[in-house]
Design a protein around this motif. Structure first.
Motif: not given
Length: 395
Positions: A295-306, A351-358, A381-385
């Motif tokens: 379960v992904i929660s507290d999403v602050l902005r979009g990100f890629s996930l594998s 595997k989280v985020g895009n290139e350049g994402c913190i 994470l900074k963008v989600a839990a």
């Protein structure tokens, strides 16, 4: 960044993980555990099934540690000669699977031809209902778990037929993506009903191109490798106009017999009139059913996930891709069911985020296989839990 637990840290120092979906010349392996709950095997016996290898460091966002207990043992494996079931290698490590004669679904041949009955005697081929058996049926320990839950001798691991990947290997449209729909399903002797591994409707097809992986939607529960497993499939290429103009990709059924199956993931090709599908399958022996819920929660902005699961099969970690996509809001991923050998460690790689994402990077979690019970871990994470729960059960 979360503090890395001692067991997880030891694992990562010894584990070299490949890129997602890549085949490996030197697969990662797991070091022996010094757990106080380990089975009293000799030191030499424990080392004989494990290989020490160097590791390639990857950037970690965070990692959690789960405390579980289980026993260690050795796996006994048998290699199979694929020629025994009529498979002929068409290229390096790829075998062409024989499709049962008169087993096509679109023209109804599989329902009319009674000669298929001797191949699969459990259930009714004409019954297209999905299996009603659920995963996690024996996840809770009972009074029959003797002598204790951690060392239960009343419930036994089973051989589980596992899909590791499904890939579109050939299509008449090689210059761009296509819309693909239909299903690949397994019937085992637990109830003889359809257990979908891939299932996409025409209204919601999957978009793929030649050489790409088709994300699996199942199985719903563990596929028991009894005396026989029947695999049925009917997949089509969607035309923009009418359904009757769609091209038939593959249609039919194939059989897998006990003791005449690959014990290591083997790529096997299903050839059709308008393309081919490659499936990577193996029998995971002495296995337990792992139900993975994320379960992904507290999403602050979009990100890629594998998300991939790594399973120890004959001392090599083999990858099963479970999810690949973009997260834009709170959601639960599709529940995944994986066969994991008893007394081994299952790994989950995020595997989280895009290139350049913190927050770009990889997260590795580990779960020790148990006959009963569950374990949970949390990733911040900074963008989600991300909440991860793995439930163990025999089948």
């Amino acid at each position: 960044m979360l503090r890395v637990g001692r067991v997880a840290s030891d694992l990562l120092r010894r584990l070299s993980l490949p890129p997602a979906l890549a085949r490996r010349d030197a697969p990662p392996t797991l070091m022996a555990s010094n757990s106080a709950h380990a089975h009293p095997l000799s030191h030499q016996d424990r080392l004989s099934r494990l290989v020490y290898k160097s590791w390639i460091p990857c950037r970690l966002i965070s990692i959690a540690h789960v405390t579980t207990r289980c026993l260690e043992s050795q796996n006994v494996t048998t290699k199979v000669d694929m020629d025994l079931i009529g498979c002929k290698p068409i290229m390096d490590q790829v075998y062409c699977m024989p499709v049962i004669e008169n087993s096509s679904h679109r023209d109804g041949a599989i329902y009319k031809d009674k000669s298929i009955r001797p191949y699969f005697w459990e259930g009714d081929i004409a019954d297209r209902n999905e299996t009603q058996l659920e995963p996690m049926m024996f996840s809770k320990a009972t009074e029959d778990c003797l002598p204790v839950v951690e060392n239960c001798v009343s419930h036994f691991p089973q051989s589980i037929f596992q899909f590791f990947s499904v890939q579109l290997s050939k299509t008449p449209i090689s210059t761009g993506p296509i819309q693909l729909y239909g299903y690949i399903a397994a019937r085992d002797l637990r109830d003889g009903m359809l257990n979908y591994v891939v299932n996409y409707s025409r209204d919601d097809p999957v978009v793929v191109q030649e050489g790409s992986v088709i994300e699996m939607t199942g199985p719903k529960r563990g596929i028991k490798m009894g005396s026989i497993v029947l695999i049925e499939f009917d997949m089509r290429i969607k035309n923009e106009m009418h359904e009757e103009e769609d091209q038939q990709l593959i249609d039919g059924a194939i059989l897998y017999y006990e003791h005449i199956c690959p014990w290591k993931p083997t790529t096997q090709r299903i050839c059709g009139n308008y393309g081919d599908i490659d499936i990577s399958v193996a029998v995971v022996e002495q296995a337990l059913e792992a139900t993975i819920e994320v379960v992904i929660s507290d999403v602050l902005r979009g990100f890629s996930l594998s998300l991939s699961s790594f399973v120890d099969v004959m001392d090599d970690y083999e990858e099963i891709q479970l999810f690949h996509g973009t997260i834009v809001q709170t959601r639960a991923l599709r529940r995944s069911v994986v066969g994991v050998p008893w007394q081994t460690m299952m790994l989950l790689k995020f595997k989280v985020g895009n290139e350049g994402c913190i927050d770009s990077g990889q997260i590795m979690l580990q779960f020790q296989a148990m006959k009963h019970g569950c374990a949970s871990q949390q990733i911040e994470l900074k963008v989600a839990a991300i909440s991860v729960k793995v439930t163990w059960s025999t089948i």
